[in-house]
Design a protein around this motif. Structure first.
Motif, PDB file in Angstrom:
ATOM      1  N   CYS A  25      -7.855   1.208   4.338  1.00 35.01           N
ATOM      2  CA  CYS A  25      -7.866   0.938   2.895  1.00 35.01           C
ATOM      3  C   CYS A  25      -8.691  -0.289   2.570  1.00 35.01           C
ATOM      4  O   CYS A  25      -8.482  -1.359   3.150  1.00 35.01           O
ATOM      5  CB  CYS A  25      -6.438   0.671   2.419  1.00 35.01           C
ATOM      6  SG  CYS A  25      -5.365   2.078   2.590  1.00 35.01           S
ATOM      7  N   ALA A  62      -7.770   0.108  -2.838  1.00 37.25           N
ATOM      8  CA  ALA A  62      -6.768   0.990  -2.228  1.00 37.25           C
ATOM      9  C   ALA A  62      -5.641   0.200  -1.561  1.00 37.25           C
ATOM     10  O   ALA A  62      -4.467   0.561  -1.676  1.00 37.25           O
ATOM     11  CB  ALA A  62      -7.442   1.933  -1.237  1.00 37.25           C
ATOM     12  N   TRP A 106      -1.370   6.207  -5.231  1.00 39.26           N
ATOM     13  CA  TRP A 106      -1.350   5.945  -3.791  1.00 39.26           C
ATOM     14  C   TRP A 106      -0.201   6.726  -3.123  1.00 39.26           C
ATOM     15  O   TRP A 106      -0.391   7.397  -2.110  1.00 39.26           O
ATOM     16  CB  TRP A 106      -1.205   4.444  -3.477  1.00 39.26           C
ATOM     17  CG  TRP A 106      -0.796   4.234  -2.054  1.00 39.26           C
ATOM     18  CD1 TRP A 106       0.456   4.011  -1.584  1.00 39.26           C
ATOM     19  CD2 TRP A 106      -1.645   4.365  -0.899  1.00 39.26           C
ATOM     20  NE1 TRP A 106       0.452   3.969  -0.210  1.00 39.26           N
ATOM     21  CE2 TRP A 106      -0.829   4.188   0.233  1.00 39.26           C
ATOM     22  CE3 TRP A 106      -3.012   4.612  -0.722  1.00 39.26           C
ATOM     23  CZ2 TRP A 106      -1.320   4.248   1.531  1.00 39.26           C
ATOM     24  CZ3 TRP A 106      -3.510   4.667   0.582  1.00 39.26           C
ATOM     25  CH2 TRP A 106      -2.680   4.485   1.682  1.00 39.26           C
TER      26      TRP A 106
END
Ligand code: FES
Length: 147
Positions: free
Chosen positions: A14, A19, A117
């Protein structure tokens, strides 16, 4: 086809700016996502090295997800677009090696997308459960994301 009793190991690379922050937000909001996902922070998905992805599979990952900034929002301008090309190349390598190119996926998220997410983490977990264990998974060896 899924395999009974199979617990996947998924490495999530990530990007620090978006992210990773989204994964962090999901944790702060106590949004549930599967334990199979092992989050690894990287500066930018543009730094993605095909060898690192292959190494993750060699050390026992059943799947790898690459999660970067939204298109146009990469802090290094086009890192996530470069990453997309590398993911496609890695998919080809994995397919040729008999591991399966479908075991790696790329997602784009903003730092505010904690809910998204959790959603993509669940989606990836379900996808890898469906595929079953990676043929490279060492029998009885150390697993990806564990030390
Ligand atoms: Fe997030 Fe480049 S900084 S993908």
């Amino acid at each position: 086809m899924g395999e009974l009793g199979f617990e996947p190991r998924i490495v999530a690379l990530c990007c620090h700016y978006c992210a990773y922050a989204a994964a962090d937000l999901a944790g702060a909001l106590r949004l549930q996502y599967p334990d199979s996902i092992h989050v690894v922070k990287i500066p930018c998905t543009g730094d993605l090295d095909v060898r690192d992805v292959l190494a993750a599979f060699e050390s026992g990952a059943d799947g790898v997800m690459i999660a970067g900034c939204m298109e146009g929002d990469c802090h290094y301008q086009t890192g996530n677009l470069r990453a997309l090309k590398r993911v496609e190349r890695t998919q080809q390598v994995l397919t040729e090696a008999g591991v399966g190119g479908e075991r790696i996926r790329m997602y784009h998220l903003s730092s505010a997308m904690g809910g998204r997410w959790a959603e993509v983490a669940r989606e990836m977990d379900a996808h890898i459960r469906q595929l079953g264990p990676s043929p490279l998974r060492p029998v009885g060896g150390a697993s990806a994301g564990e030390s």
